[in-house]
Design a protein around this motif. Structure first.
Motif, short mmCIF file in Angstrom:
data_model
loop_
_atom_site.label_atom_id
_atom_site.label_comp_id
_atom_site.label_asym_id
_atom_site.label_seq_id
_atom_site.Cartn_x
_atom_site.Cartn_y
_atom_site.Cartn_z
N ARG A 179 0.82 -1.21 0.00
CA ARG A 179 0.00 0.00 0.00
C ARG A 179 0.86 1.26 0.00
O ARG A 179 0.47 2.28 -0.57
N ILE A 180 2.03 1.18 0.62
CA ILE A 180 2.88 2.37 0.65
C ILE A 180 3.44 2.65 -0.74
O ILE A 180 3.73 3.80 -1.10
N LEU A 181 3.56 1.60 -1.56
CA LEU A 181 4.00 1.80 -2.94
C LEU A 181 2.93 2.54 -3.74
O LEU A 181 3.24 3.36 -4.61
N LEU A 182 1.67 2.27 -3.43
CA LEU A 182 0.57 3.02 -4.06
C LEU A 182 0.61 4.48 -3.62
O LEU A 182 0.37 5.39 -4.43
N ASP A 183 0.89 4.72 -2.34
CA ASP A 183 1.02 6.08 -1.84
C ASP A 183 2.11 6.82 -2.62
O ASP A 183 1.95 7.98 -3.01
N LEU A 184 3.22 6.13 -2.85
CA LEU A 184 4.33 6.74 -3.56
C LEU A 184 3.96 7.03 -5.01
O LEU A 184 4.28 8.10 -5.55
N MET A 185 3.25 6.09 -5.65
CA MET A 185 2.81 6.30 -7.03
C MET A 185 1.90 7.52 -7.13
O MET A 185 1.96 8.29 -8.09
N GLU A 186 1.04 7.70 -6.12
CA GLU A 186 0.17 8.88 -6.12
C GLU A 186 0.99 10.16 -6.12
O GLU A 186 0.67 11.12 -6.84
N GLY A 187 2.05 10.19 -5.31
CA GLY A 187 2.92 11.36 -5.27
C GLY A 187 3.56 11.63 -6.63
O GLY A 187 3.64 12.77 -7.07
N LEU A 188 3.99 10.57 -7.30
CA LEU A 188 4.62 10.73 -8.61
C LEU A 188 3.62 11.22 -9.65
O LEU A 188 3.95 12.08 -10.49
N PHE A 189 2.41 10.68 -9.62
CA PHE A 189 1.38 11.15 -10.56
C PHE A 189 1.07 12.63 -10.30
O PHE A 189 0.91 13.42 -11.24
N HIS A 190 0.98 12.99 -9.03
CA HIS A 190 0.68 14.38 -8.67
C HIS A 190 1.74 15.32 -9.27
O HIS A 190 1.41 16.38 -9.82
N ILE A 191 2.99 14.92 -9.21
CA ILE A 191 4.08 15.72 -9.75
C ILE A 191 4.04 15.74 -11.27
O ILE A 191 4.26 16.77 -11.91
N SER A 192 3.72 14.59 -11.87
CA SER A 192 3.79 14.47 -13.33
C SER A 192 2.80 15.40 -14.04
O SER A 192 3.08 15.88 -15.15
N VAL A 193 1.65 15.66 -13.42
CA VAL A 193 0.63 16.48 -14.08
C VAL A 193 0.63 17.92 -13.57
O VAL A 193 -0.22 18.72 -13.97
N ALA A 194 1.59 18.25 -12.71
CA ALA A 194 1.59 19.58 -12.10
C ALA A 194 1.77 20.70 -13.11
O ALA A 194 1.33 21.83 -12.89
N ASP A 195 2.43 20.40 -14.24
CA ASP A 195 2.65 21.44 -15.24
C ASP A 195 1.51 21.54 -16.24
O ASP A 195 1.60 22.25 -17.25
N GLY A 196 0.41 20.81 -15.98
CA GLY A 196 -0.77 20.91 -16.83
C GLY A 196 -0.79 19.95 -17.99
O GLY A 196 -1.72 19.97 -18.80
N SER A 197 0.21 19.10 -18.11
CA SER A 197 0.24 18.12 -19.19
C SER A 197 0.77 16.79 -18.66
O SER A 197 1.40 16.74 -17.60
N TYR A 198 0.49 15.75 -19.41
CA TYR A 198 0.96 14.40 -19.06
C TYR A 198 1.69 13.87 -20.28
O TYR A 198 1.09 13.43 -21.24
#
Length: 227
Positions: free
Chosen positions: A107-126
């Motif tokens: 589950r902590i790996l899912l938490d980490l993936m969420e953080g990475l997704f949050h960063i990946s789309v922060a600039d408005g694009s994926y």
């Protein structure tokens, strides 16, 4: 002692020429796993920044949303980022170390993936390269396709979204099974449980977004089956 002080201490323990990944080998047990989690997100975020070729101010701001970096600690966060970016080891090496560290709690790996997704789309694009990066990290972490699709749908606005993916159940699952999956997912989002998993308190706020998605998925499925 703040998490950033502990990160500073961990970095200070690096021998001359030793890579950042060596820190992760030393931080395998609670409470230091929260330090490892923070370093892991920053390190993989640094590697992911290479995927689309640039680091934007929005991505830096996204780090700040996940981790409350107090005044005077910016240099320590920047040091972690730069050490990871300069390390000759590929992102897959970091991902495997992290998988080994948190093998006892996926589950902590899912938490980490969420953080990475949050960063990946922060600039408005994926960016497609970011998608390829995160797909490979998810594979190394042992995160299945269904779960990955649900994560991507939560953060990428134009990604297909399936409420059954969100709760991890089959489309023909009985309502009792769906309800059980929903309740378990809600329990897993509880802040106390997340902190116990070694997730920094600053990162727990991402679970608020997850909880909204979980409850919406339950409402959609239960309404559909009741019709």
């Amino acid at each position: 002692m703040s998490i950033w002080t502990r990160i500073t201490d961990a970095l200070a323990a690096l021998a001359s020429g030793e890579s950042l990944s060596a820190v992760l080998d030393r931080l395998r047990t609670p409470p230091e796993r929260s330090v490892a989690f923070t370093i892991a997100v920053i390190a993989l975020g640094a590697k992911m920044a290479k995927a689309d070729g640039q680091v934007t101010r929005d991505e830096v701001a996204a780090f700040r949303e996940i981790f409350a970096i107090p005044p005077g600690e910016e240099a320590n966060a920047a040091r972690v980022f730069n050490l990871a970016r300069q390390d000759v080891a590929g992102f897959d090496a970091y991902a495997r170390k992290i998988k080994g560290m948190f093998r006892d709690d996926d589950r902590i790996l899912l938490d980490l993936m969420e953080g990475l997704f949050h960063i990946s789309v922060a600039d408005g694009s994926y960016h497609p390269n970011e998608d390829a990066f995160l797909t490979e990290v998810a594979r190394i972490f042992g995160i299945g396709d269904r779960c990955f699709r649900a994560l991507r749908a939560r953060f990428v606005s134009d990604a297909p979204r399936d409420p059954y993916d969100v709760l991890g159940v089959e489309h023909d699952a009985p309502i009792s099974e769906v309800r059980s999956a929903w309740k378990q997912a809600v329990r897993d989002c509880h802040p106390d449980r997340m902190v116990a998993r070694g997730v920094p308190e600053e990162a727990v706020r991402l679970a608020e977004r997850r909880l909204v998605d979980i409850n919406r998925a339950w409402e959609e499925i239960s309404a559909k089956q009741a019709a």
